[in-house]
Enzyme design. Sequence first.
Site, PDB file in Angstrom:
ATOM      1  N   LEU A  86      -2.017   3.131   8.593  1.00 54.85           N
ATOM      2  CA  LEU A  86      -2.300   1.751   8.976  1.00 54.85           C
ATOM      3  C   LEU A  86      -2.386   0.833   7.758  1.00 54.85           C
ATOM      4  O   LEU A  86      -2.609   1.293   6.636  1.00 54.85           O
ATOM      5  CB  LEU A  86      -3.602   1.705   9.773  1.00 54.85           C
ATOM      6  CG  LEU A  86      -3.583   2.597  11.025  1.00 54.85           C
ATOM      7  CD1 LEU A  86      -4.984   2.876  11.534  1.00 54.85           C
ATOM      8  CD2 LEU A  86      -2.743   1.929  12.102  1.00 54.85           C
ATOM      9  N   PRO A  87      -2.237  -0.488   7.954  1.00 57.55           N
ATOM     10  CA  PRO A  87      -2.098  -1.401   6.812  1.00 57.55           C
ATOM     11  C   PRO A  87      -3.358  -1.719   6.020  1.00 57.55           C
ATOM     12  O   PRO A  87      -3.278  -1.989   4.824  1.00 57.55           O
ATOM     13  CB  PRO A  87      -1.562  -2.688   7.462  1.00 57.55           C
ATOM     14  CG  PRO A  87      -1.035  -2.288   8.781  1.00 57.55           C
ATOM     15  CD  PRO A  87      -1.883  -1.139   9.220  1.00 57.55           C
ATOM     16  N   THR A 117      -3.970   3.387   2.941  1.00 61.47           N
ATOM     17  CA  THR A 117      -4.591   3.104   1.650  1.00 61.47           C
ATOM     18  C   THR A 117      -5.656   2.043   1.874  1.00 61.47           C
ATOM     19  O   THR A 117      -5.337   0.882   2.170  1.00 61.47           O
ATOM     20  CB  THR A 117      -3.561   2.610   0.627  1.00 61.47           C
ATOM     21  OG1 THR A 117      -2.597   3.643   0.388  1.00 61.47           O
ATOM     22  CG2 THR A 117      -4.241   2.270  -0.693  1.00 61.47           C
ATOM     23  N   LYS A 192      -5.760   7.335  -5.219  1.00 63.92           N
ATOM     24  CA  LYS A 192      -4.643   6.430  -4.909  1.00 63.92           C
ATOM     25  C   LYS A 192      -4.853   5.065  -5.560  1.00 63.92           C
ATOM     26  O   LYS A 192      -3.919   4.497  -6.154  1.00 63.92           O
ATOM     27  CB  LYS A 192      -4.506   6.281  -3.395  1.00 63.92           C
ATOM     28  CG  LYS A 192      -3.458   5.260  -2.940  1.00 63.92           C
ATOM     29  CD  LYS A 192      -2.056   5.686  -3.337  1.00 63.92           C
ATOM     30  CE  LYS A 192      -1.011   4.626  -2.967  1.00 63.92           C
ATOM     31  NZ  LYS A 192      -0.844   4.479  -1.508  1.00 63.92           N
ATOM     32  N   LYS A 267      -2.681  -6.070  -2.418  1.00 66.05           N
ATOM     33  CA  LYS A 267      -3.743  -5.507  -1.596  1.00 66.05           C
ATOM     34  C   LYS A 267      -4.432  -4.344  -2.306  1.00 66.05           C
ATOM     35  O   LYS A 267      -5.662  -4.266  -2.377  1.00 66.05           O
ATOM     36  CB  LYS A 267      -3.186  -5.025  -0.260  1.00 66.05           C
ATOM     37  CG  LYS A 267      -4.244  -4.482   0.704  1.00 66.05           C
ATOM     38  CD  LYS A 267      -3.668  -3.504   1.717  1.00 66.05           C
ATOM     39  CE  LYS A 267      -3.505  -2.132   1.106  1.00 66.05           C
ATOM     40  NZ  LYS A 267      -3.213  -1.073   2.105  1.00 66.05           N
TER      41      LYS A 267
END
Length: 317
Positions: A86-87, A117, A192, A267
Amino acid sequence: MRVITFFKRSCASTNIFGRKNFSNVGFVGLGNMGGHMARNLLKKGYKLTVYDVNEVAVKSLVKAGAQSAENSGKIAVDAEVVVSMLPSNQHVLDCYTGENGILSSVNKNTLLIDSSTIDPSVSQTVAKQAEQSGALFLDSPVSGGVNAASAGTLTFMVGGVKSNFERAKPILEAMGSRIVYCGDVGMGQAAKLCNNMLLGISMIGTAETFNLGKKLGLDPQVLADIINSSSGRCWSSELYNPVPGILPNVPSSNGYKGGFGTSLMAKDLGLAQAAATRMEAPIPLGALAHQIYRTLIANGQFDKDFSVVYEFLKGHR
């Protein structure tokens, strides 16, 4: 919204690929990454049920052999494993803890794998709520981009209980070539974010270097050959060079189309900055990189690959 992967395992048999069978493998989040990941599960012989708000993406997977679900909660009803892609933080929270979310109908001992992420603290929050529902949660963000998602060669950085990690490995290996255990829940996200912060910084440094070299009169290809055999060598220069024409199969040589979007880099850098603020860890270069990519977005480059920072530094808008 991206797709979450759910699957149910039959311990008594194996499929033609030598893996234990799973029934009702679910995938929620069929975006640029999730769509490829879901297809690789189908290719490896898994029975797949998918959900995404993008009906076109769902229909494409159904045409490839998947089944569709009304919402993420419906997938969870029969799932032994759930994978989500998912975003953002809020998408993950809504998908797991919202109305008709996964935790509203999840079965005890269901394994939940989130490959989004997001902020490590969000992963830890979802893990606690999953535990209250009797479910098991792993954070498992990926590295490698769209090409690796398509090829099934992603790197998964996984945080959670080690026994849950071992249980999840077969499904992750169907989508990636390197599966790394990072520690407790949230540590996959930590790995990450640290990696992507360095990537953002190094891409800006590479773009600055090649822009300066060109203005000094250097042939970019000559400079690339020197850097890639010298102490300045890095991934951004050698394998993802931001100068058009240096490498044939990277976004810079295709109008900066595809790849890892500027908005996604911004982001991730924002997530890294928020985590650094919370941990009181100084990241002056990370913070500056965040502002540079936010500036690119304000200049209309939100849909271009993050290596477009080279064109921005040249003065092109």
